[in-house]
Design an enzyme around this catalytic site. Structure first.
Site, PDB file in Angstrom:
ATOM      1  N   ASP A 441       0.815  -1.223   0.000  1.00  0.00           N
ATOM      2  CA  ASP A 441       0.000   0.000   0.000  1.00  0.00           C
ATOM      3  C   ASP A 441       0.843   1.266   0.000  1.00  0.00           C
ATOM      4  O   ASP A 441       0.625   2.189   0.800  1.00  0.00           O
ATOM      5  CB  ASP A 441      -0.931   0.000   1.215  1.00  0.00           C
ATOM      6  CG  ASP A 441      -2.047  -1.026   1.075  1.00  0.00           C
ATOM      7  OD1 ASP A 441      -2.160  -1.637  -0.004  1.00  0.00           O
ATOM      8  OD2 ASP A 441      -2.805  -1.223   2.042  1.00  0.00           O
ATOM      9  N   ASN A 478       1.562  -6.108  -1.781  1.00  0.00           N
ATOM     10  CA  ASN A 478       0.141  -6.034  -1.460  1.00  0.00           C
ATOM     11  C   ASN A 478      -0.517  -4.830  -2.115  1.00  0.00           C
ATOM     12  O   ASN A 478      -0.144  -3.680  -1.844  1.00  0.00           O
ATOM     13  CB  ASN A 478      -0.039  -5.951   0.061  1.00  0.00           C
ATOM     14  CG  ASN A 478      -1.483  -5.715   0.456  1.00  0.00           C
ATOM     15  OD1 ASN A 478      -2.361  -6.503   0.113  1.00  0.00           O
ATOM     16  ND2 ASN A 478      -1.732  -4.614   1.156  1.00  0.00           N
ATOM     17  N   GLU A 479      -1.458  -5.090  -2.996  1.00  0.00           N
ATOM     18  CA  GLU A 479      -2.348  -4.071  -3.572  1.00  0.00           C
ATOM     19  C   GLU A 479      -1.599  -2.953  -4.297  1.00  0.00           C
ATOM     20  O   GLU A 479      -2.125  -1.853  -4.443  1.00  0.00           O
ATOM     21  CB  GLU A 479      -3.246  -3.472  -2.485  1.00  0.00           C
ATOM     22  CG  GLU A 479      -4.166  -4.483  -1.833  1.00  0.00           C
ATOM     23  CD  GLU A 479      -4.999  -3.895  -0.716  1.00  0.00           C
ATOM     24  OE1 GLU A 479      -6.137  -4.362  -0.528  1.00  0.00           O
ATOM     25  OE2 GLU A 479      -4.505  -2.979  -0.020  1.00  0.00           O
ATOM     26  N   ILE A 480      -0.409  -3.226  -4.785  1.00  0.00           N
ATOM     27  CA  ILE A 480       0.331  -2.181  -5.497  1.00  0.00           C
ATOM     28  C   ILE A 480      -0.358  -1.880  -6.830  1.00  0.00           C
ATOM     29  O   ILE A 480      -0.578  -0.721  -7.193  1.00  0.00           O
ATOM     30  CB  ILE A 480       1.798  -2.597  -5.726  1.00  0.00           C
ATOM     31  CG1 ILE A 480       2.454  -3.064  -4.414  1.00  0.00           C
ATOM     32  CG2 ILE A 480       2.578  -1.456  -6.349  1.00  0.00           C
ATOM     33  CD1 ILE A 480       2.519  -2.009  -3.343  1.00  0.00           C
ATOM     34  N   ASP A 561     -10.191  -8.185  -4.522  1.00  0.00           N
ATOM     35  CA  ASP A 561     -10.373  -7.892  -3.103  1.00  0.00           C
ATOM     36  C   ASP A 561     -11.532  -6.916  -2.978  1.00  0.00           C
ATOM     37  O   ASP A 561     -11.843  -6.171  -3.905  1.00  0.00           O
ATOM     38  CB  ASP A 561      -9.091  -7.428  -2.414  1.00  0.00           C
ATOM     39  CG  ASP A 561      -8.585  -6.077  -2.865  1.00  0.00           C
ATOM     40  OD1 ASP A 561      -9.314  -5.340  -3.547  1.00  0.00           O
ATOM     41  OD2 ASP A 561      -7.435  -5.751  -2.521  1.00  0.00           O
TER      42      ASP A 561
END
Length: 931
Positions: A441, A478-480, A561
């Site tokens: 993030d 994560n979620e880049i 997600d």
């Protein structure tokens, strides 16, 4: 072949015999002290340790009770020094002496003093994993590690090192401490929306003095054992008919041998029978690594399977001879034979289209040539301080995963790279670990110095854990791709293409080759959530061409997600994402009263007390302020709306009882919402999206506070983990009520690999427990056959067509009985599952007192629960403080006259068994009744 960069960290093998030409001194056996100007005194210290814990043991501070996460910030702002007493008894006839640190957190300076009064120091900034210092110039019998100093207050200063970098406004996510993206340290140490921001420092892993013999010495830094099918490529499915290949690589410290030999021995893990012994071919020496390979023609070892009833594997022993013909040294064991895991992101084929699967691309896992349904959750750091996380504690947590019918955990970044023993436990228990590099993030620097540092980090960790059969995937972060790049596009659209290029530079052009060069058995995805790739060309500057938003309506591609805090759509199936795999989704809830009491004073046990609100970090503060009431009120309000929209509103006269009831109500909403989504995702295995995985957020807590966890800090199960255990059973029956259209459908879903057959009984009762006339026009029993990894609709109607006198006074009880074969089994197993549906929200139901009776059998160590006067919804068994464990069944429905005998597994008991006298039982009725 194998790729190693610079000082790619040290992995000590402390059990290696002295015959290897080494003398090892474990620094945890030495006496240490901790000091700081901020403390103005010296206290005893342990090693390994962290500053907060040594101060706690010395009585300088207390546990982070109440608001101590704010009150203890002075520790992170100060500089701290660990000092050893003189280390005696070192040998003087060794050629070199090395100081090996497995983990220093994070900005450290090491100063060494030995008897010749010569000082050697080296700055470490920062240490990604382990590190080793160059050999000391002389071998002495006494060494004083004068200082291992850790610098505090760097989160603000570090920005000055990167003044040339300007991020787009409103893109970077600060939780508490700023500038975390510049530091290779556990990112959640600086705060997250489910945990505190202690920013701990200290020597958090072991350290050693290693002395190497002048003539013959080997010190193992790291070992990469890659086991794969012949001709296997990371992004293509392996040919299961091909023989196994073993590619072994050992990183060593000391003089590299000119003509080494390597050999392996494969044994049956249980019997110890030697299956084969082989000498590795093409042994080469490059950099600090020795590498060899062999093909295991004709060998068919027992394979490792996730969540198998029996984990039967073969174990590999690796040996090294420094000179050809000399006695081999055992340098490594525990390579378990397993077909490599494959993340299938290939395009949907015509054969799949003919089966009813929608066009697009796959996104699912395969093991030993079998696709399977991934059922699990997301693992976060289990404690703010890793040095108090024990193997026993992780083993207990993983037991809860297995009991909870989960086969996969996503190891979220950005915590820490997991210890080896955690992968060992996952191997033993059949749990897959989707692993990630520690980037989360945020946008990260991409200058050469930063990339060189993280390249060493990635190479080391890929090599270190590659032999574990539980390793399922490496993801870049994560979620880049799914969160950070869209944030750039919204905030600075003119800079979007630049940051896409920066993303590809690090996560694809750098990370992908590093993974592929060190393993052929594991797939790689550049981000946790993606739409997959268009193609892979390993000769291209960007070897994986991501799809991004190049999608077509009606086609499905990647994983999803999903977080939606609008509680009005919590049970609206149309609000859930439709994709191939769900890797994150959830909603927060309060922990139980017993867990709150560990950390909060009695006078603060109100739902919106200052302490409770400030321990709630959703929404996060976004800085170091200590009065985050405005943002916290958002998260507290979301939980409140979840309760008042669907459940009876607790109203107890005693504030402790009322607080406990509110906490429980938030857990009911959380569990029902997750259950609704997981039933939807699992049903998708038989839908055009061919959905093959759900990993909810999150498995466990890091402290006592509101969070998305199913297991509270200390080990107590929330309602969520009990409900997940139920809905993750292999074959389930699920009702789907569309409250807008009135449709009611019942599906059977199976994650078995072959068909299952059976019947589902459907029974309508009013809430007093009386059968509804004519079963409301519903068949009493429906036979079914459901295909492997599939779902089938067994009944459908509209509420308007049912013969229900009052939808607020009715419950549909569903009872499934089936037979089928569990994955990787030839035996037929009987399978059961129970579920229910109501056609009004719980708050509107005309519930009656179920007249629950509770008994306990000390002989059987079981609890008996019986409903005597009405249907008991959300029947909840609870246990007092002083014991930790779980009931074999909980949060269930009981009809009048129905009696359940339920066992309890005790994990800890400080009451000498007296806890059984304080077991309680309640239901939805107790939430409604004023007291």
């Amino acid at each position: 072949m194998r790729h190693s960069i610079g000082l790619a960290a040290a992995l000590l093998a402390p059990t290696l015999p002295v015959a290897l030409g080494q003398h090892i001194r474990d620094l945890s056996s030495e006496k240490w002290t901790l000091s700081s100007r901020a403390l103005n005194r010296t206290v005893p210290a342990q090693f390994p340790s962290q500053v907060h814990l040594d101060l706690l043991r010395a009585g300088v501070i207390g546990e982070y009770h109440g608001l101590n996460d704010f009150n203890l910030r002075w520790i992170a702002a100060a500089n701290w020094t660990y000092t050893s007493q003189p280390i005696k008894g070192l040998l003087d006839n060794y050629g070199s002496t090395w100081l090996v640190f497995d983990g220093l957190d994070t900005f450290a300076t090491i100063s060494i003093l030995w008897t010749a009064n010569r000082i050697h120091g080296q700055s470490v900034s920062p240490v990604s994993g382990s590190m080793y210092l160059p050999a000391l110039e002389a071998c002495q019998r006494r060494i004083l590690i004068r200082k291992v100093s850790f610098r505090g207050g760097v989160t603000a200063e570090v920005n000055t090192c990167y003044l040339h970098i300007e991020w787009p406004d409103d893109v970077q996510l600060t939780y508490e401490y700023p500038n975390r993206w510049f530091m290779r340290k556990e990112q959640s140490d600086f705060g997250w929306d489910w945990g505190p921001a202690f920013a701990p420092a200290g020597p958090w892993k072991p350290a050693y003095i290693v002395q190497l013999d002048k003539k013959e010495s080997v010190y193992v830094l790291n070992t990469d054992l890659d086991i794969y099918r012949k001709n296997q490529i990371n992004y293509l499915p392996p040919d299961q008919s091909q023989p196994w290949v073993v590619n072994a690589s050992i990183d060593i410290l000391g003089p590299l041998p000119a003509k080494p030999t390597m050999s392996i021995e494969v044994r049956d893990t249980h019997s110890g029978t030697i299956l084969t012994s082989r000498t590795l071919n093409n042994v080469s020496v490059a950099g600090n690594a020795i590498t060899g390979v062999t093909v295991l023609d004709g060998l068919n070892p027992k394979l490792w399977w996730p969540q198998s009833s029996v984990i039967r594997t073969s174990t590999m022993f690796l040996s090294l001879s420094k000179v050809e013909g000399t006695r081999p040294w055992p340098v490594w064991t525990n390579g378990r034979a397993s077909a490599p895991f494959f993340l299938n992101q290939r395009n949907i084929t015509e054969v799949q289209r003919a089966q009813g699967i929608a066009p697009g691309a796959n996104w699912h896992f395969e093991v030993n040539g079998h696709e399977f349904y991934a059922k699990g959750s997301n693992l976060i750091p289990p404690d703010s301080f890793w040095t108090r996380v024990t193997e026993e504690r992780i083993s207990r947590l993983f037991d809860a995963v297995v009991v909870g019918n989960q086969n996969m955990l996503r190891v979220w970044s950005s915590g820490a790279y997991l210890h080896d023993y955690i992968y060992d436990l996952a191997d033993e228990k059949g749990i897959l670990l989707w692993s990630e590099f520690e980037f989360s993030d945020a946008l990260y620097p991409s200058d050469d110095a930063f990339l060189e540092n993280v390249a060493a980090e990635i190479v080391y960790n890929v090599r270190r854990v590659n032999h574990h059969p539980s390793l399922a995937l490496w993801a870049g972060g994560n979620e880049i791709e799914s969160l950070m790049l869209p944030r750039v596009k919204d905030a600075a659209p003119s800079s979007y293409s630049y940051y896409v290029g920066e993303y590809e530079k690090m996560y694809i052009s750098l990370f992908l080759p590093l993974v592929y060069e060190n393993t052929r058995s594991i797939s790689y995805s550049p981000s946790s959530t993606t739409e997959g790739y268009l193609y892979i060309d390993l000769s291209a500057p960007v070897p994986m061409a991501e799809r991004y938003d190049n999608t077509t309506s009606g086609s499905y591609y990647g994983d999803t997600d999903h977080y939606d805090y609008d509680t009005s759509v919590a049970f609206d199936y149309g609000s859930y994402p439709v994709g191939r795999f769900a890797n994150e989704f959830g909603f927060h809830s309060m922990p139980s009263l017993q867990t709150w009491q560990q950390a909060v004073d009695t006078e603060d046990l109100y739902f919106n007390s200052s302490v409770v609100m400030l321990r709630n970090h959703h929404d996060p503060a976004g800085g170091l302020m200590t009065d985050n009431y405005a943002n916290s009120a958002t998260g507290m309000g979301e939980m409140t709306m979840g309760v008042i929209s669907y459940y009876p509103i607790p109203s107890k006269s005693d504030h402790i009882s009322n607080f406990s009831a509110w906490c429980h109500a938030t857990q009911l909403f959380q569990a029902d919402m997750y259950k609704s989504q997981i039933q939807f995702y699992r049903r998708g295995s038989g839908m055009p999206e061919r959905q093959l995985g759900s990993l909810y957020w999150q498995l466990e807590d890091i402290w006592q506070a509101p969070s998305w966890a199913g297991i509270e800090y200390g080990g107590r199960w929330k309602v969520l983990h009990h409900v997940m255990r139920d809905i993750y059973q292999p074959v389930i029956v699920s009702p789907f009520w569309n409250y807008t259209t009135g449709s009611l459908d019942v599906y059977v879903t199976s994650d078995l690999w072959s068909p299952a057959a059976g019947t589902v009984d459907l029974t309508w009762l009013d809430l007093s427990g009386r059968p509804i006339a004519g079963n409301a026009g519903t068949p009493k029993s429906v036979p079914f056959t459901v295909g492997g990894l599939n779902s089938t609709r067994i009944y459908g109607t509209n509420v308007s067509s049912l013969g229900l006198p009052d939808t607020k006074d009715a419950v549909l009880i569903l009872s499934l009985s089936a037979h089928g074969r569990l994955p990787n089994s030839d035996r037929t197993t009987n399978l059961t599952h129970e579920n229910y549906a109501t056609l009004s929200w719980p708050k509107d139901l005309k519930i009656v007192d179920p007249g629950l009776k509770l008994g306990y059998s000390s002989k059987k160590t079981t609890v008996t629960v019986e409903a005597t006067s009405g249907v008991s919804l959300y029947t909840w068994l609870d246990y007092p403080e002083g014991v930790v464990g779980y009931f074999e069944e909980n949060a269930f429905v009981l009809a009048p006259g129905e009696k359940k005998e339920i066992g309890f597994t005790v994990l800890d008991d400080t009451t000498n068994g007296a806890w059984v006298r304080n077991i309680t039982v309640q239901s939805l009725w107790d939430q409604k009744v004023r007291g």
